[in-house]
Design a protein around this motif. Structure first.
Motif, short mmCIF file in Angstrom:
data_model
loop_
_atom_site.label_atom_id
_atom_site.label_comp_id
_atom_site.label_asym_id
_atom_site.label_seq_id
_atom_site.Cartn_x
_atom_site.Cartn_y
_atom_site.Cartn_z
N PRO A 53 -25.78 9.18 -14.69
CA PRO A 53 -27.14 9.70 -14.49
C PRO A 53 -28.10 8.63 -13.98
O PRO A 53 -29.03 8.94 -13.22
N ALA A 54 -27.86 7.38 -14.36
CA ALA A 54 -28.72 6.29 -13.90
C ALA A 54 -28.67 6.16 -12.38
O ALA A 54 -29.70 5.90 -11.73
N MET A 55 -27.48 6.34 -11.80
CA MET A 55 -27.36 6.26 -10.34
C MET A 55 -28.08 7.42 -9.68
O MET A 55 -28.70 7.27 -8.62
N LEU A 56 -28.00 8.59 -10.28
CA LEU A 56 -28.70 9.75 -9.72
C LEU A 56 -30.21 9.50 -9.72
O LEU A 56 -30.90 9.78 -8.74
N HIS A 57 -30.72 8.96 -10.83
CA HIS A 57 -32.15 8.68 -10.92
C HIS A 57 -32.56 7.56 -9.98
O HIS A 57 -33.73 7.49 -9.57
N TYR A 58 -31.63 6.68 -9.64
CA TYR A 58 -31.95 5.61 -8.69
C TYR A 58 -32.24 6.22 -7.31
O TYR A 58 -33.19 5.83 -6.64
N TYR A 59 -31.44 7.17 -6.89
CA TYR A 59 -31.60 7.77 -5.57
C TYR A 59 -32.68 8.84 -5.54
O TYR A 59 -33.38 9.01 -4.53
N PHE A 60 -32.80 9.59 -6.63
CA PHE A 60 -33.73 10.72 -6.67
C PHE A 60 -34.54 10.64 -7.97
O PHE A 60 -34.01 10.90 -9.04
N THR A 61 -35.80 10.34 -7.83
CA THR A 61 -36.64 10.11 -9.00
C THR A 61 -36.71 11.33 -9.90
O THR A 61 -36.66 11.23 -11.13
N ASN A 62 -36.80 12.50 -9.29
CA ASN A 62 -36.89 13.74 -10.06
C ASN A 62 -36.31 14.89 -9.24
O ASN A 62 -35.87 14.70 -8.10
N ARG A 63 -36.32 16.07 -9.81
CA ARG A 63 -35.74 17.23 -9.13
C ARG A 63 -36.48 17.58 -7.86
O ARG A 63 -35.88 17.99 -6.86
N GLU A 64 -37.81 17.42 -7.86
CA GLU A 64 -38.59 17.75 -6.68
C GLU A 64 -38.17 16.90 -5.49
O GLU A 64 -38.03 17.41 -4.36
N GLN A 65 -37.94 15.63 -5.71
CA GLN A 65 -37.50 14.77 -4.62
C GLN A 65 -36.10 15.16 -4.15
O GLN A 65 -35.81 15.17 -2.96
N LEU A 66 -35.24 15.49 -5.10
CA LEU A 66 -33.88 15.92 -4.75
C LEU A 66 -33.92 17.18 -3.88
O LEU A 66 -33.20 17.28 -2.87
N LEU A 67 -34.75 18.14 -4.24
CA LEU A 67 -34.85 19.38 -3.46
C LEU A 67 -35.39 19.10 -2.06
O LEU A 67 -34.94 19.71 -1.08
N ASP A 68 -36.35 18.19 -1.96
CA ASP A 68 -36.87 17.82 -0.65
C ASP A 68 -35.75 17.27 0.24
O ASP A 68 -35.65 17.62 1.42
N VAL A 69 -34.91 16.43 -0.34
CA VAL A 69 -33.82 15.82 0.44
C VAL A 69 -32.79 16.87 0.84
O VAL A 69 -32.28 16.85 1.96
N VAL A 70 -32.45 17.77 -0.07
CA VAL A 70 -31.48 18.84 0.25
C VAL A 70 -31.98 19.65 1.45
O VAL A 70 -31.21 19.96 2.37
#
Length: 227
Positions: A53-70
Motif C-alpha cells: 500500500p505504501a507504493m500505491l500511496h507513493y504514486y497516487f496520493t488519494n483516490r481522486e488522483q488515481l481516478l484522474d490518471v485512469v
C-alpha cells in the motif's frame, strides 16, 4: 550505513518506477470493472498488483488522483484513437465501420473498459462521469450525425434513424455487447464470440438491421473476413 545509502523510504528504485506504476494502474482498472470504483480500496489494488500500500500511496496520493490518471492515461487515449480519424465529408457507413472496429480493437487491449463505462460513465452516479465529459469528442460525434443526415437527404440512409442519436447508438451497442459478452455466453451455454464475429454482428445491426445486406456490403464483409 549512511543516510545516503538508505535512499528515500517508500520510493521504489528508478528502474522499477514505470513497471510498478503500470502494475498498480492495471490492478485498479481490473478491480473497478469487477467491483466498481466505490467498492475498490487501495489495499485491494495493492494486493492485486503484488505491491505494498505504501507504493500505491507513493504514486497516487488519494483516490481522486488515481481516478484522474485512469481517465487521462487510459480512457482518454482510447477515445482519441477511436474518434480522431472521423472526418467531415466521409461516407456514414464507412465512419460507423471505422468507429466500431477501433472501439473493439481498443477493448481487446483493455477488456475492463466496457464494464467500467457502463457502471462509472453512463450511470448517473458514476464516479468517472464528470471526468469523462471533458474528453468526449462531441464535435466528432456531430460529424457522424451530419454524415447520416446527408445520407438520409440523398435517400441512401434509412430515414427512420435519428441522426443526432447515431453516435450514442454506436457507442452503446459496442459497450453493451462487450460488457455482457461473458454473461450472455453463460446464459445461452455457448462460446463467447470472437472479436471479428462481434464486429460483424454490431455493424450488421447498425447498417442493415434485420434486412439482408446489400450485395456490395456482402462482398466487403467477405473480403474483410478473408484478410
Amino acid at each position: 550505513m549512511s543516510k545516503k545509502s538508505l535512499g528515500n523510504p517508500g520510493r521504489p528504485a528508478a528502474s522499477l518506477d514505470r513497471d510498478a506504476r503500470d502494475l498498480l494502474l492495471a490492478a485498479a482498472t481490473e478491480l473497478f470493472a469487477e467491483h466498481g470504483v466505490a467498492a475498490t480500496t487501495f489495499a485491494m489494488i495493492a494486493k492485486r498488483a503484488g505491491l505494498t500500500p505504501a507504493m500505491l500511496h507513493y504514486y497516487f496520493t488519494n483516490r481522486e488522483q488515481l481516478l484522474d490518471v485512469v481517465v487521462e492515461e487510459r480512457l482518454a487515449p482510447l477515445i482519441a484513437s477511436v474518434w480522431t480519424p472521423v472526418e467531415v465529408g466521409a461516407d456514414p457507413k464507412e465512419l460507423i465501420l471505422g468507429v466500431v472496429e477501433r472501439m473493439l480493437a481498443g477493448i481487446e487491449q483493455m477488456p475492463w473498459v466496457p464494464s467500467t463505462w457502463m457502471r462509472e460513465v453512463l450511470n448517473e452516479g458514476g464516479l468517472l462521469r464528470t471526468r469523462m465529459l471533458r474528453h468526449l469528442p462531441f464535435e466528432k460525434v456531430k460529424i457522424l450525425g451530419e454524415a447520416v443526415a446527408r445520407g438520409q437527404a440523398s435517400k441512401t440512409v434509412n430515414p427512420n434513424l435519428d441522426s443526432g442519436l447515431i453516435g450514442f447508438s454506436v457507442i452503446g451497442l459496442v459497450m453493451l455487447h462487450m460488457a455482457t459478452l461473458s454473461f450472455s455466453a453463460q446464459v445461452f451455454a455457448r462460446k463467447a464470440p470472437a472479436a471479428d464475429s462481434m464486429s460483424r454482428h454490431i455493424t450488421g445491426l447498425l447498417l442493415d438491421g434485420l434486412r439482408p445486406p446489400s450485395p456490395a456490403r456482402s462482398r466487403k464483409t467477405r473480403g474483410n473476413k478473408n484478410k
